[in-house]
Design an enzyme around this catalytic site. Structure first.
Site, short mmCIF file in Angstrom:
data_model
loop_
_atom_site.label_atom_id
_atom_site.label_comp_id
_atom_site.label_asym_id
_atom_site.label_seq_id
_atom_site.Cartn_x
_atom_site.Cartn_y
_atom_site.Cartn_z
N LYS A 13 -13.87 21.40 14.84
CA LYS A 13 -13.46 22.32 16.22
C LYS A 13 -11.95 22.52 16.08
CE LYS A 13 -14.97 18.96 18.98
NZ LYS A 13 -15.53 18.10 17.97
N ARG A 88 -17.49 17.19 27.33
CA ARG A 88 -18.32 16.29 26.31
C ARG A 88 -19.39 15.68 27.02
NH1 ARG A 88 -13.84 15.21 22.49
NH2 ARG A 88 -14.58 14.08 20.68
N ARG A 127 -9.88 13.00 6.22
CA ARG A 127 -9.14 13.68 7.06
C ARG A 127 -7.59 12.97 7.20
NH1 ARG A 127 -11.09 15.60 12.88
NH2 ARG A 127 -11.85 13.30 13.00
N ARG A 160 -6.24 9.00 11.50
CA ARG A 160 -6.38 8.80 12.70
C ARG A 160 -7.01 7.16 12.86
NH1 ARG A 160 -9.33 13.54 15.50
NH2 ARG A 160 -10.42 11.91 16.58
N ARG A 171 -18.67 6.92 17.41
CA ARG A 171 -18.27 8.32 17.70
C ARG A 171 -19.51 9.16 17.77
NH1 ARG A 171 -13.32 9.75 14.63
NH2 ARG A 171 -13.38 11.71 15.71
P1 AMP Z 1 -11.31 14.19 19.33
O1 AMP Z 1 -10.12 14.47 18.88
O2 AMP Z 1 -11.67 15.43 20.16
O3 AMP Z 1 -12.31 13.58 18.30
O4 AMP Z 1 -11.39 13.01 20.45
C1 AMP Z 1 -10.84 11.83 20.17
C2 AMP Z 1 -11.18 10.86 21.21
O5 AMP Z 1 -10.60 11.01 22.37
C3 AMP Z 1 -12.86 10.80 21.36
O6 AMP Z 1 -13.49 10.06 20.69
C4 AMP Z 1 -12.79 10.14 22.87
O7 AMP Z 1 -12.60 8.70 22.86
C5 AMP Z 1 -11.64 10.85 23.63
N1 AMP Z 1 -12.01 11.81 24.15
C6 AMP Z 1 -11.57 13.30 23.76
N2 AMP Z 1 -12.01 14.32 24.48
C7 AMP Z 1 -12.76 13.63 25.51
C8 AMP Z 1 -13.54 14.16 26.48
N3 AMP Z 1 -13.78 15.40 26.87
N4 AMP Z 1 -14.27 12.89 27.33
C9 AMP Z 1 -13.76 11.54 27.33
N5 AMP Z 1 -13.10 11.29 26.22
C10 AMP Z 1 -12.85 12.17 25.33
#
Ligand code: AMP
Length: 216
Positions: A13, A88, A127, A160, A171
């Protein structure tokens, strides 16, 4: 263009959204990046979010929705935006509709990136992210020229914290239970475009651009 990128962690994404943001000259808004920024800056929102992120869980909706609402009010969102990692949950999707409707806005398109579980695990384990500018690499498929150093700014590449194997499994489970229902939600609203992102993000971007050109 007001777009949402959907897809499992590791589906690409962020990479696709970054490229589309350049093509359409609109902001790429990643809630994960916003949270990581807050964590780095030690804000109170960052402290609240960190516990959930490091456990592979979703940050509570009230924290997340408030943060996105603020971001969408900024002037650079006037001509559109690409949301990456938000919504989400169904509740977040409904709140987003309400939020946009207040200004007479609505989502135009939801892009769901499809990849196999095998690819997801391989992408996440390889990554690496630049600690300074956020550029994303993959040790196997898209390495930096010099090991551990960002090609763009010379910053150090790091993994990360939530890409560690035990957090990744959590996740993925969180995604299946809380986020995957959005696919049906947006299909019913006739907003969903499904794209295979197994191979090349450049081809994925070309496909999306061609699709959008065909709409006009
Ligand atoms: P990402 O970089 O999109 O994979 O997000 C990393 C982490 O941030 C996720 O595993 C969640 O813990 C938190 N996170 C990101 N976006 C959201 C969202 N829309 N709602 C809740 N938690 C989020």
């Amino acid at each position: 263009m007001r777009t949402i990128m959907l897809g499992a962690p590791g589906s690409g994404k962020g990479t696709v959204a970054t490229k589309l943001a350049v093509v359409y000259d609109i902001p790429h808004i990643s809630t994960g990046d916003l949270f990581r920024h807050h964590i780095k800056e030690h804000t109170s929102l960052g402290k609240q979010a960190e516990t959930y992120i490091s456990a592979g869980k979703l940050v509570p909706d009230e924290v997340t929705i408030g943060m996105v609402a603020e971001r969408l009010q900024e002037s650079d969102c006037a001509d559109g935006f690409i949301l990456d990692g938000f919504p989400r949950t169904i509740n977040q999707a409904d709140s987003l509709d309400v939020l946009l409707a207040k200004d007479g806005r609505a989502i135009d398109l939801v892009i769901n990136l499809m990849v196999s579980d095998e690819t997801i695990l391989s992408r996440i384990s390889g990554r690496r992210v630049c600690a300074s500018c956020g550029q994303i690499y993959n040790m196997k498929t898209q390495p930096s020229r010099e090991d551990g150093i960002c090609d763009l700014c010379g910053g150090s590449l790091t993994q990360r914290a939530d890409d560690a194997p035990q957090t990744v499994l959590k996740r993925l489970e969180t995604y299946r239970v809380q986020t995957e229902p959005l696919i049906e939600h947006y299909t019913e609203k006739e907003l969903l475009l499904e794209i295979d992102n197994e191979h090349s993000s450049a081809i994925t971007v070309q496909t999306i651009v061609a699709f959008l050109a065909g709409l006009h």
